[in-house]
Design an enzyme around this catalytic site. Structure first.
Site, PDB file in Angstrom:
ATOM      1  N   LYS A 187      31.698   7.914 -20.741  1.00  0.00           N
ATOM      2  CA  LYS A 187      30.680   6.807 -21.157  1.00  0.00           C
ATOM      3  C   LYS A 187      29.637   6.690 -20.346  1.00  0.00           C
ATOM      4  CE  LYS A 187      34.448   5.566 -24.397  1.00  0.00           C
ATOM      5  NZ  LYS A 187      35.003   4.797 -25.506  1.00  0.00           N
ATOM      6  N   HIS A 205      30.103  10.550 -31.473  1.00  0.00           N
ATOM      7  CA  HIS A 205      31.020   9.715 -31.045  1.00  0.00           C
ATOM      8  C   HIS A 205      30.799   8.366 -31.887  1.00  0.00           C
ATOM      9  CE1 HIS A 205      33.183   6.654 -28.520  1.00  0.00           C
ATOM     10  NE2 HIS A 205      33.870   7.810 -28.233  1.00  0.00           N
ATOM     11  N   SER A 219      42.534   5.337 -26.424  1.00  0.00           N
ATOM     12  CA  SER A 219      43.566   4.655 -25.649  1.00  0.00           C
ATOM     13  C   SER A 219      44.739   5.745 -25.126  1.00  0.00           C
ATOM     14  CB  SER A 219      44.041   3.580 -26.124  1.00  0.00           C
ATOM     15  OG  SER A 219      43.276   2.489 -26.458  1.00  0.00           O
ATOM     16  N   ASN A 230      35.922  11.476 -21.346  1.00  0.00           N
ATOM     17  CA  ASN A 230      34.614  10.979 -21.744  1.00  0.00           C
ATOM     18  C   ASN A 230      34.062   9.606 -20.838  1.00  0.00           C
ATOM     19  OD1 ASN A 230      32.281   9.772 -23.191  1.00  0.00           O
ATOM     20  ND2 ASN A 230      33.824   9.031 -24.981  1.00  0.00           N
ATOM     21  N   GLU A 252      30.841   5.233 -31.141  1.00  0.00           N
ATOM     22  CA  GLU A 252      29.867   4.419 -30.471  1.00  0.00           C
ATOM     23  C   GLU A 252      28.440   4.739 -30.769  1.00  0.00           C
ATOM     24  OE1 GLU A 252      31.603   4.649 -26.476  1.00  0.00           O
ATOM     25  OE2 GLU A 252      33.237   3.660 -27.252  1.00  0.00           O
ATOM     26  N   GLY A 312      39.333   2.130 -26.718  1.00  0.00           N
ATOM     27  CA  GLY A 312      39.258   1.119 -25.969  1.00  0.00           C
ATOM     28  C   GLY A 312      39.879  -0.305 -26.046  1.00  0.00           C
TER      29      GLY A 312
HETATM   30  P1  PGA Z   1      39.433   5.317 -24.829  1.00  0.00           P
HETATM   31  O1  PGA Z   1      38.185   6.309 -25.145  1.00  0.00           O
HETATM   32  O2  PGA Z   1      40.383   6.373 -24.139  1.00  0.00           O
HETATM   33  O3  PGA Z   1      38.802   4.355 -23.793  1.00  0.00           O
HETATM   34  O4  PGA Z   1      40.057   4.565 -26.006  1.00  0.00           O
HETATM   35  C1  PGA Z   1      38.252   7.157 -25.910  1.00  0.00           C
HETATM   36  C2  PGA Z   1      36.697   7.701 -26.490  1.00  0.00           C
HETATM   37  O5  PGA Z   1      36.005   6.676 -27.040  1.00  0.00           O
HETATM   38  O6  PGA Z   1      36.313   8.944 -26.451  1.00  0.00           O
END
Ligand code: PGA
Length: 257
Positions: free
Chosen positions: A13, A98, A216, A11, A100, A176
């Site tokens: 983003k 998601h 993460s 992803n 976010e 994140g």
């Molecule tokens: P991250 O994001 O691996 O940076 O924690 C995962 C996601 O939001 O899909």
């Protein structure tokens, strides 16, 4: 390994315009030219880089997905992208709900469900994201929260359609932040989600549906997470933006297959 095939999904983003995307994909292909047939790999760049990614990856096994879609097919929805457009662009997956998008863009269980229906009707596999906040985990309501999200996201999705759905469990507190759910916490929630699917559909469906972990995931923790019985892959943000780390996670999944 069960009969479920790992899905390793990146992803991106809001990172990677067409030029950067080309560079990243080139890096990925040179780091990982051959991908085992036993692992599915997906990249989800921003909308403006989808065309480039599809073109660049047309002769590879890496699939391309979008990060969102609108539930209507066309019309006066300034700034939105429809499933028809995604299908035409060569996407066969789309991330839906998601955290976010739920947090910053008003996505809710109802729009998640509508979008999942729309994606399925265009033969695009929805990757439905669910997951609790830190506060909800501290209050010990995480199972209720996730159960509710799963039930609402899948409302009226038929027995035949559900097999194309992928669920991504992403605890918000791990996204994140560098903090990962422990393998035990991930396994516990994944098994719980699978049991919810069994109750909503049947055991056979539950054992076939893929449940990804996100939050993460990186080369250093991918093996212990992907080794869990009910973890069928990863939805990877930060570590998917570097060809080396993403390809390393793909190699770990290949080794475990
Ligand atoms: P991250 O994001 O691996 O940076 O924690 C995962 C996601 O939001 O899909």
């Amino acid at each position: 390994m069960s009969e479920r095939q790992f899905l390793i999904a990146g992803n991106w983003k809001m990172n990677g315009g067409p030029f950067e995307a080309a560079e990243l994909l080139e890096g990925l292909r040179s780091a990982k030219n051959e991908i085992s047939e036993e692992v599915d790999v997906l990249v989800c760049p921003p909308f403006v880089s989808l065309g480039m990614a599809v073109k660049y990856l047309h002769d590879s096994d890496i699939q391309v997905g979008a990060q969102n879609l609108h539930f209507e097919d066309n019309g006066a929805f300034t700034g939105e992208i429809s499933a028809t457009m995604l299908a035409e662009s060569g996407c066969n997956f789309v991330l839906i709900g998601h955290s976010e998008r739920r947090q910053y863009f008003g996505e809710n269980d109802e729009t998640v469900n509508k979008k999942a229906h729309t994606a399925l009707s265009h033969k695009i596999a929805p990757v439905v994201c669910v997951g609790e906040s830190l506060d909800q985990r501290k209050k010990d309501t995480h199972f209720d929260v996730v159960s509710d999200q799963v039930k609402k996201a899948l409302q009226d999705i038929s027995d035949s359609e559900i097999l194309d759905v992928v669920i991504a469990y992403e605890p918000i507190w791990a996204i994140g932040t560098g903090e990962t759910a422990s393998p035990e916490q991930a396994q516990e929630m994944h098994a719980f989600i699978r049991a919810e699917i069994a109750a909503l559909y049947n055991e056979e469906t539950a054992s076939a549906i893929r449940i990804l972990y996100g939050g993460s995931m990186k080369p250093a923790n991918a093996e212990e997470l992907l080794s869990q019985t009910d973890v069928d892959g990863g939805l990877i943000g930060g570590a998917s933006l570097k060809a080396d780390s993403f390809s390393e996670i793909i190699s770990i999944a290949e080794k475990l297959s």
